[in-house]
Design an enzyme around this catalytic site. Sequence first.
Site, short mmCIF file in Angstrom:
data_model
loop_
_atom_site.label_atom_id
_atom_site.label_comp_id
_atom_site.label_asym_id
_atom_site.label_seq_id
_atom_site.Cartn_x
_atom_site.Cartn_y
_atom_site.Cartn_z
CG HIS A 80 24.30 -47.00 1.45
ND1 HIS A 80 24.26 -48.25 2.02
CD2 HIS A 80 24.25 -46.11 2.47
CE1 HIS A 80 24.19 -48.11 3.35
NE2 HIS A 80 24.19 -46.83 3.64
CG HIS A 94 27.68 -44.00 5.06
ND1 HIS A 94 27.90 -44.76 6.18
CD2 HIS A 94 26.38 -44.23 4.72
CE1 HIS A 94 26.80 -45.41 6.51
NE2 HIS A 94 25.85 -45.11 5.64
CD GLU A 95 24.42 -41.50 2.87
OE1 GLU A 95 23.59 -42.27 2.37
OE2 GLU A 95 24.63 -41.43 4.10
CB ALA A 108 23.35 -38.29 3.97
ZN LIG Z 1 23.87 -45.65 5.36
#
Ligand SMILES: [Zn+2]
Length: 676
Positions: free
Chosen positions: A317, A313-314, A278
Site C-alpha cells: 500500500h 500487504h501493508e 493492520a
Molecule cells: Zn489493505
Amino acid sequence: MEKKNNGYEQFKGQSRLPIFTIPKRYDLKLKPNLIACTFTGIVEINLEIVSETKFLVLNASQLEFDHSSIYFTNSKSKEYRPSDVNLLEEDEILVLGFDENLTIGEGSLYIGFKGTLNDQMKGFYRSTYEHNGEKKNMAVTQFEPADARRCFPCWDEPAFKATFKITLEVPADLMALSNMPVIEDHSDGNLKTVSFQESPIMSTYLVAVVVGLFDYVEDHTPDGIKVRVYCQVGKVNQGKFALDVAVKTLGIYREYFDTAYSLPKLDMVAIPDFAAGAMENYGLVTYRETALLYDDQNSAAVNKQRVAVCVAHELAHQWFGNLVTMEWWTHLWLNEGFATWVSYLAADSLFPEWNIWTQFLDETTDGLTLDGLTESHPIEVDIQHASEIDEIFDAISYEKGASVIRMLQSFLGPECFQRSLASYIKLYACSNAKTEDLWAVLEKESGEPVSKLMNSWTKQQGYPVISVNFRGNKLEFEQSQFMSSGAYGDGQWIVPISLCCGSYDFRKNFLLQAKSDAVDVMELLGASNATNNIVEKGNHQKWIKLNVDQAGFYRVKYDEELAARLRYAIEADHLSATDRFGILDDSFALSMACKQSLSSLLSLMSAYKAEHEYTVLSNLITVSMKVAKIAADASPDLLDFIKRFFINLFQCSAERLGWEPQKMRAIWMQCCEARF
Ligand SMILES: [Zn+2]
C-alpha cells in the site's frame, strides 16, 4: 431579483464536500491528555479558494470548537471571522459562514478544537497496556476510511491530498511517532514538544500519530531507509522477523514498481487494541500484535506466514494506495485486491519453500463460494457516502478482488503486468487514480481489451462455469453463470482461458468473448509432439487442463472423455497441486449445485488415493465429510458403501503419513469420528 442566500442548510445531505476550496497544507498541533483521555488541538490549513464563496465547508465530527479561535486570512493578510459556525453531526461537516465573500486565491484557515480519546478504536483513540504491573493508556489514530475528522477538522476525502506538518505535545517519558521522522524534540519539565518533518502530499486517511511507551528494533535498507518495529517493552525479540521481512520487502517492491519507497523512514507498531488486522498509514503502519509479532519459541508456523503476508500487504500500500491513491472509495476494492495479490507475490519470493500460492487458493475458493450465492454483489459498487463503505466492503471485495487481479496478471503475463504497474505508479505518483486509469495503462501496454474484460468481472456479481467438450477435432467451450443453488443466472463474462495439454510446457491462452465458441484443437495447439494423437479417444497421455494453476476466477466442467484423461493424469501425478486442488473443488461445487452426478465426483475422488500434498488432502477430507453427511441424510442405505469407499480412499495416505504430523492425525481422526 437578488438570489436569496439559503445558508448552511444547502450543504446538508451531500455525499461529497463542495469543491470551491482545496486544502494544500496542514500545520497540525495535538496535545493528548492520557490521564483524562482528552485532547486539544490547533490546525492551520493553507488552502486555495477556487470559486468565490461565503462558506468554508470541511469535515469534522465529535469535536468541540472554540469559536473565537476560528478565522480565515487571505493572501493580503486580511482577516475574516465567521459569523456562523455550524457543526452538522449528521453530515459530519463543519460549515463556516462569512458575511463577505472570500475571493479566489490562497489563504489560511485557523481552528482550535478539543475532543475525547475514545475507546471506539477509530479517530484518535486510547489503547491500554501494562507496564510494571500498572495499567496505562496510549494514544493511537485509525483514520481509514473517514475518521480523521474525529481528530481534527479537515477535507477528509482521499482526493484532497495535502502536506502535513505535525507537532505533538506529550508526556516527556513517552515516545511520539507520526508519518515522518522527528526533526525537533524539546522537553520542558514533564512535557515535551515533538515536531515532525513535513510530509509529501498525502490523503487524510493515511495520517497517523502514536503516543506510548515502546521498545524497538531497527534496521536499514541498502538504500538507507530506516525501518523500525515498535512493540511493548520486553517483546522486541518478537519484532525481529517482521523487521527482516519489511527490509527485504521494501527492496522487492522498489524493484517491482521501479520506484523507490517515497518516505525517509518506515515504522511499524504493534498496538494492543486494534480493530482491523493492520493499517497502512504512510510511513507509520499500525498492526494488531498477532499480525506483527512472531515468537520463534512459542508461535505456530502458520503465524509466521500470517506476519509475512500481512507486512507485505501493508508495505504494498505504501506504493499502491499511499503514493497513488484511489480517487474515491468506489475504487477501494482495487486498492485492497491489489495489495492482497501482490503480498503473496512478495511472500513467495521471500519464502519459496512455503508454496504460498497454494494457500492463495483459499482466497479464491472462499471468493467462489460467496460469489456463487444469489445475494452476492459486484466487487465494484458505486459508493455515495463514506458511511456505506463498511457494509459494502466484505470478503467478496477482498478475495474476489485479489483473485481477478491474479487472473489478469496470469493472462497478460508477469512481465507485461509488472511493466504496466511500474508505468501506472510513475504516472499517478502523488496523485489519485480511478480503477479505469489502471486498466487504460494495462491496455496500452498489452494491446488486450483490459477495460472490457475487467468490467465484466468487477461490475457484475457472480462468475461462469466453463463447460468444455471434446468433439471430433474440436474443443467446444460454453459459459454459463455458476450458482451454488443450481439456478441459472444470465451473467456473461470475457473469460481468459488458459489450457495445458499433456504437459505444463505446452500452454495456450485465449479469450472466450462470446457465450460459446469452438476451436480446432490442432489449430489452437499447433502440430507438435504435444498434439500427436490428441484426438484419439482414450489417449490418456494427452490430458487437457483448463484454468492452469487455478489462476482464473471460474469453474470448469469437463465432458466424460476429458474428465477420464484428467483422472489418469491425477493418478499418474502429472498435475500440479493447485490443479489437483482445483479439479476437485470444481467437481464438488458442480455436484452440490446438481450440475454433475455424485458418481462422477466419487469416481474423480478415487484418483486421489496417492495424494501427498497437505492442502489437497485436507480439501479431499473436507469434501469427503460433506459427501458423507449428504449421503447419510439423503439415502442412509448408501452410507455403508460410502464409508467403505472413504476408508479405501484414505487408507494409503494414512498408512504413508502414519499418525504424524499431529495436524494430519487431528483432521483424519476428526473425519473418522464425525462420520463413521
Ligand atoms: Zn489493505
